[in-house]
Write a protein that holds these residues in place. Structure first.
Motif, mmCIF file in Angstrom:
data_model
loop_
_atom_site.group_PDB
_atom_site.id
_atom_site.type_symbol
_atom_site.label_atom_id
_atom_site.label_comp_id
_atom_site.label_asym_id
_atom_site.label_seq_id
_atom_site.Cartn_x
_atom_site.Cartn_y
_atom_site.Cartn_z
ATOM 1 N N ILE A 67 -21.882 52.560 15.843
ATOM 2 C CA ILE A 67 -20.577 52.569 16.496
ATOM 3 C C ILE A 67 -19.982 51.183 16.322
ATOM 4 C CG2 ILE A 67 -19.346 52.826 18.666
ATOM 5 C CD1 ILE A 67 -21.656 54.632 19.597
ATOM 6 N N VAL A 68 -18.905 51.110 15.577
ATOM 7 C CA VAL A 68 -18.239 49.834 15.333
ATOM 8 C C VAL A 68 -16.975 49.811 16.174
ATOM 9 C CG1 VAL A 68 -17.214 48.344 13.592
ATOM 10 C CG2 VAL A 68 -19.172 49.775 13.006
ATOM 11 N N GLU A 69 -16.956 48.931 17.170
ATOM 12 C CA GLU A 69 -15.806 48.856 18.068
ATOM 13 C C GLU A 69 -14.878 47.702 17.732
ATOM 14 O OE1 GLU A 69 -17.250 48.684 22.034
ATOM 15 O OE2 GLU A 69 -18.306 50.588 21.876
ATOM 16 N N ASN A 70 -15.458 46.557 17.428
ATOM 17 C CA ASN A 70 -14.651 45.354 17.252
ATOM 18 C C ASN A 70 -14.868 44.813 15.844
ATOM 19 O OD1 ASN A 70 -13.146 43.101 17.576
ATOM 20 N ND2 ASN A 70 -14.307 42.257 19.290
ATOM 21 N N GLN A 71 -13.815 44.603 15.124
ATOM 22 C CA GLN A 71 -13.909 44.127 13.754
ATOM 23 C C GLN A 71 -13.459 42.665 13.646
ATOM 24 O OE1 GLN A 71 -15.169 45.388 11.134
ATOM 25 N NE2 GLN A 71 -15.380 47.550 11.548
ATOM 26 N N GLU A 72 -13.931 41.802 14.545
ATOM 27 C CA GLU A 72 -13.529 40.404 14.480
ATOM 28 C C GLU A 72 -14.293 39.687 13.371
ATOM 29 O OE1 GLU A 72 -16.019 37.873 17.640
ATOM 30 O OE2 GLU A 72 -14.876 39.522 18.534
ATOM 31 N N LYS A 73 -13.627 38.701 12.787
ATOM 32 C CA LYS A 73 -14.256 37.930 11.711
ATOM 33 C C LYS A 73 -15.305 36.990 12.284
ATOM 34 C CE LYS A 73 -11.046 37.643 7.926
ATOM 35 N NZ LYS A 73 -10.306 36.731 7.066
ATOM 36 N N ILE A 74 -16.406 36.883 11.575
ATOM 37 C CA ILE A 74 -17.467 35.967 11.973
ATOM 38 C C ILE A 74 -17.465 34.806 10.993
ATOM 39 C CG2 ILE A 74 -19.944 35.683 12.292
ATOM 40 C CD1 ILE A 74 -20.069 38.659 12.935
ATOM 41 N N THR A 75 -17.304 33.604 11.529
ATOM 42 C CA THR A 75 -17.283 32.417 10.687
ATOM 43 C C THR A 75 -18.656 31.749 10.720
ATOM 44 O OG1 THR A 75 -16.593 30.977 12.497
ATOM 45 C CG2 THR A 75 -14.846 32.041 11.221
ATOM 46 N N LEU A 76 -18.883 30.858 9.781
ATOM 47 C CA LEU A 76 -20.140 30.124 9.745
ATOM 48 C C LEU A 76 -20.297 29.261 10.993
ATOM 49 C CD1 LEU A 76 -22.650 29.579 8.040
ATOM 50 C CD2 LEU A 76 -21.415 27.718 6.943
#
Length: 166
Positions: A67-76
């Motif tokens: 279940i994918v709810e939030n598609q926020e970008k993950i930075t280093l």
């Protein structure tokens, strides 16, 4: 209470590492029948087989819903922030480093110094040092922050190993 569990986890983990190294050292001699190269190879094959079997058991027996709810970008930068805020993860990273040091020490005493009996002395003294560090851990955390104690725990071995070069 959390300090008790952290200390207990670290103590048992350290005991497990020492036990594993001693057992693997004896197993290499047994499997190699006098030839350590063959012993290490056979031990590695055995561990690889156990790893593959346990992975297959996990893959076929664990059902997970995606279940994918939030598609926020993950930075280093975000990854490192998460890494350093997670106490349990830092303890695991510390234990991995400890395990690597123990493996390097085994190699060092067996092949560089060529005196395997010194490894037992090194392991014994290291275990005593770890137990002493675990006993003073709560006092250190009360005087310093947990973060400072962790940084010291990581830096002091690096400084010690670096000093061996001189």
């Amino acid at each position: 209470m959390a300090d008790f569990f952290t200390i207990t986890f670290t103590g048992f983990s350290s005991a497990g590492i020492v036990s594993f190294l001693i057992v693997s050292f004896l197993t290499v001699s047994f499997l190699g029948i006098g030839n350590n190269s063959i012993g290490y190879f056979r031990l590695g094959v055995g561990i690889a087989i156990i790893f593959v079997i346990s992975t297959l058991i996990t893959v076929f027996n664990v059902k997970e819903r995606n279940i994918v709810e939030n598609q926020e970008k993950i930075t280093l930068k975000g990854v490192f922030e998460i890494l350093f805020k997670n106490d349990q993860l830092l303890v695991i990273i510390y234990q991995i480093a400890l395990f690597l040091v123990a493996g390097f020490a085994l190699y060092f005493f067996k092949y560089a110094i060529q005196n395997e009996s010194l490894y037992a002395v090194f392991t014994g003294l290291s275990t005593i040092a770890q137990v002493c560090a675990l006993m003073i851990f709560p006092k250190l955390v009360s005087k310093l922050s947990r973060k400072i104690v962790y940084i010291l725990a990581c830096l002091l071995p690096v400084i010690g190993f670096t000093s061996m070069l001189f």
